[in-house]
Design a protein around this motif. Structure first.
Motif, mmCIF file in Angstrom:
data_model
loop_
_atom_site.group_PDB
_atom_site.id
_atom_site.type_symbol
_atom_site.label_atom_id
_atom_site.label_comp_id
_atom_site.label_asym_id
_atom_site.label_seq_id
_atom_site.Cartn_x
_atom_site.Cartn_y
_atom_site.Cartn_z
ATOM 1 N N CYS A 256 0.862 -1.191 0.000
ATOM 2 C CA CYS A 256 0.000 0.000 0.000
ATOM 3 C C CYS A 256 0.893 1.234 0.000
ATOM 4 C CB CYS A 256 -0.895 0.026 1.236
ATOM 5 S SG CYS A 256 -2.157 -1.261 1.289
ATOM 6 N N ARG B 188 -7.537 5.630 3.223
ATOM 7 C CA ARG B 188 -8.651 4.712 2.962
ATOM 8 C C ARG B 188 -8.620 4.214 1.528
ATOM 9 N NH1 ARG B 188 -11.691 8.489 5.651
ATOM 10 N NH2 ARG B 188 -12.538 9.251 3.673
ATOM 11 N N ARG B 189 -8.232 5.092 0.624
ATOM 12 C CA ARG B 189 -8.203 4.710 -0.788
ATOM 13 C C ARG B 189 -7.244 3.542 -1.017
ATOM 14 N NH1 ARG B 189 -7.840 9.870 -4.370
ATOM 15 N NH2 ARG B 189 -9.889 10.073 -3.413
ATOM 16 N N SER B 190 -6.067 3.601 -0.415
ATOM 17 C CA SER B 190 -5.094 2.515 -0.569
ATOM 18 C C SER B 190 -5.595 1.223 0.052
ATOM 19 C CB SER B 190 -3.759 2.902 0.077
ATOM 20 O OG SER B 190 -3.101 3.903 -0.662
ATOM 21 N N ASP C 74 -8.747 0.392 0.788
ATOM 22 C CA ASP C 74 -9.906 -0.099 0.039
ATOM 23 C C ASP C 74 -9.454 -0.991 -1.118
ATOM 24 O OD1 ASP C 74 -11.795 1.172 1.589
ATOM 25 O OD2 ASP C 74 -12.073 2.868 0.214
ATOM 26 N N GLU C 75 -8.442 -0.521 -1.853
ATOM 27 C CA GLU C 75 -7.974 -1.279 -3.021
ATOM 28 C C GLU C 75 -7.363 -2.606 -2.597
ATOM 29 O OE1 GLU C 75 -7.745 0.087 -6.552
ATOM 30 O OE2 GLU C 75 -6.946 2.097 -6.235
ATOM 31 N N GLU D 293 -8.331 -4.354 -0.015
ATOM 32 C CA GLU D 293 -9.470 -5.211 0.327
ATOM 33 C C GLU D 293 -10.143 -5.758 -0.927
ATOM 34 O OE1 GLU D 293 -11.704 -4.111 4.224
ATOM 35 O OE2 GLU D 293 -11.261 -2.221 3.214
ATOM 36 N N TRP D 294 -10.308 -4.912 -1.932
ATOM 37 C CA TRP D 294 -10.934 -5.373 -3.171
ATOM 38 C C TRP D 294 -10.098 -6.460 -3.830
ATOM 39 C CZ3 TRP D 294 -15.731 -5.021 -4.435
ATOM 40 C CH2 TRP D 294 -16.502 -3.924 -4.022
ATOM 41 N N ALA E 43 -7.237 5.631 6.686
ATOM 42 C CA ALA E 43 -7.944 4.433 7.114
ATOM 43 C C ALA E 43 -7.812 4.303 8.633
ATOM 44 C CB ALA E 43 -7.361 3.202 6.429
ATOM 45 N N GLN F 229 -10.334 -0.772 9.794
ATOM 46 C CA GLN F 229 -10.214 -1.149 8.382
ATOM 47 C C GLN F 229 -8.963 -1.992 8.147
ATOM 48 O OE1 GLN F 229 -10.295 2.083 5.546
ATOM 49 N NE2 GLN F 229 -10.534 0.691 3.798
ATOM 50 N N TRP F 230 -7.868 -1.643 8.822
ATOM 51 C CA TRP F 230 -6.659 -2.460 8.704
ATOM 52 C C TRP F 230 -6.908 -3.857 9.279
ATOM 53 C CZ3 TRP F 230 -2.812 -1.412 5.636
ATOM 54 C CH2 TRP F 230 -2.458 -0.084 5.361
#
Length: 470
Positions: free
Chosen positions: A357, A362-364, A366-367, A369-370, A396, A400-401
């Motif tokens: 990452c 959050r953007r990093s 989120d990706e 997780e996807w 994040a 989230q982590w």
């Protein structure tokens, strides 16, 4: 002042590369980590803890004061700016690598997955530019126009002695926090292949070995201020969008309040290029020069165009899994690294799949997780969240982590040291080494990947991510 190791600083005038390149900057950390991995050593000697890392409960004003004092000790003074020699910086980078023949080289934009790819190929990684920080004695986080004025004076002096550079000044309180008010950040991009790089490649590349250029394709509004000097407010690594740095933005008010600024004083200069390459893009002159060098010496040049960091992270993680399984290993143990928290040698020593990452936004995450949701499950997932040292609405949270770690079927681990005091503390690069050393050995290391095989795999798996391999 950081110790300059004998043998890593080239002879010549001007400041040593170790003094010029910003401490903790991406290019500096990635060259150091890649060079160590090619020597068969880890990153246990890399990085130092920040001044408040041991005191997560420190009041915010005290923390900001300590951070700014620490930054002042390593930033360049105005007099030292005159001594910057970009040629010497290039020699410092190449001199860190073992003296032997290589089956290829990666060059271009800084990216942790590029360092992992270089290690899997058994080749060096070299940056197309480097970052510097310089003192701004009377600065303020909420005065971008004054930052530009101060930076322009420094740029004029620095560029006069370095005709092959373009300087991008970045004023981003969301990613740099209170440091934005006491130092200016200058990202230097070579406009041609430095002589030290050309000599290194001529001496160290095997006949016909490929040159792989990794290019960050993200864009950002830019002000072209003068010859070879440009300016941007905010940056992609902040996890925010350009509109979030508008004076009327609620997000901007949150950011400035957290670093001791006032949104009422925020008056950014007007941009002249609505969508230019961001600060880690590769200068077109550098790419053209590298292409010409490769053609003259009959080395194929391949380009990997990266639309966003997660595309290359996912592609390299998939590639590592295939590489490990081809060597008879499981490829089912994942480490999610972040920012400076990486150690390529410990990754290959333990037979891990690395996903990098860029930062803790959050953007990093989120990706990540996807990608995990769409991947074959991993038996274990270790997560190393790098605390950015600042507060921002784009970051994040620890839940989230923890959700990322939760993708592990048997083992789900979030590094507690990194999490302690998150997001305002700092953790040195060697923390990744300490965590990964506890992983069981999975030796021998697989034979190095061939560049043609790796590029074909990236082309195949990265297509749906927007990764362009040519």
């Amino acid at each position: 002042m950081h110790k300059v190791h004998k043998g890593l600083t080239a002879d010549g005038a001007g400041l040593a590369g170790d003094r010029v390149v910003a401490v903790g900057s991406a290019a500096r950390v990635l060259v150091a980590a890649t060079a160590r991995a090619l020597r068969g050593t880890d990153c246990a000697d890399l990085g130092h803890a920040g001044p408040m890392s041991r005191f997560p409960g420190t009041p915010e004003p005290v923390r900001r004061a300590a951070v700014t004092r620490a930054a002042g000790r390593v930033a360049l003074t105005a007099a030292q700016v005159d001594e910057v020699d970009a040629g010497r910086v290039a020699r410092w980078f190449v001199d860190q690598y073992p003296r032997r023949r290589y089956p290829g080289v990666l060059i271009g934009s800084p990216h942790g997955a590029a360092a992992h790819l270089a290690v899997a190929l058994g080749v060096p990684w070299l940056p197309a530019g480097f970052e510097m920080t310089a003192h701004w004695t009377d600065g303020a986080v909420d005065r971008p126009a004054e930052a530009l004025e101060h930076g322009a004076a420094l740029a004029t002096r620095l560029l006069a002695a370095n005709a092959d550079l373009h300087l991008r000044q970045v004023h981003c309180p969301a990613s740099r926090g209170p440091l934005t008010g006491v130092t200016v950040s200058l990202t230097a991009a070579w406009q041609a292949l430095p002589a030290a790089y050309g000599q290194f490649l001529a001496d160290r590349l095997a006949p016909g070995a490929p040159v792989v250029l990794v290019r960050d394709a993200r864009t950002w509004p830019v002000l072209e201020h003068g010859p070879r000097h440009s300016f941007q407010v905010g940056c992609p690594a902040s996890g925010l969008d350009p509109v979030d740095f508008h004076p009327d933005s609620h997000v901007l008010r949150q950011v400035l309040r957290s670093v001791g600024g006032d949104a009422a004083r925020w008056e950014p200069p007007q941009v002249s290029v609505p969508s230019g390459y961001a600060e880690h893009g590769v200068d077109s002159g550098f790419e053209g020069s590298a292409r010409d060098w490769a053609a003259r010496r009959e080395h194929p040049l391949h380009r990997v165009l990266v639309p966003r960091p997660a595309a290359l992270s996912a592609g390299v993680a998939d590639l590592y899994r295939r590489w490990l399984r081809g060597a008879g290993k499981t490829g089912d143990r994942l480490v999610v690294e972040c920012g400076r928290l990486l150690d390529p040698w410990q990754v290959v020593r333990a037979g891990l799949v690395p996903y990098w990452c860029e930062n803790a936004t959050r953007r990093s995450v989120d990706e990540a997780e996807w990608w995990l949701a769409g991947s074959e499950p991993f038996t274990s997932v270790d997560v190393l969240p790098e605390p950015p040292g600042v507060r921002s609405p784009a970051l994040a949270g620890l839940p989230q982590w923890l959700a990322v770690a939760g993708f592990g079927r048997r083992r789900r681990a979030l590094d507690r040291t990194s999490a302690r005091g998150y997001p305002v503390t700092s953790v040195p690069t060697r923390r990744a080494t300490e965590v990964l050393r506890s992983q069981p050995y999975d030796l021998p290391v697989p034979p190095p990947l061939r560049a043609t095989e790796a590029l074909a795999a990236l082309r195949d798996s990265g297509r749906h991510q927007g990764l362009l391999v040519s």
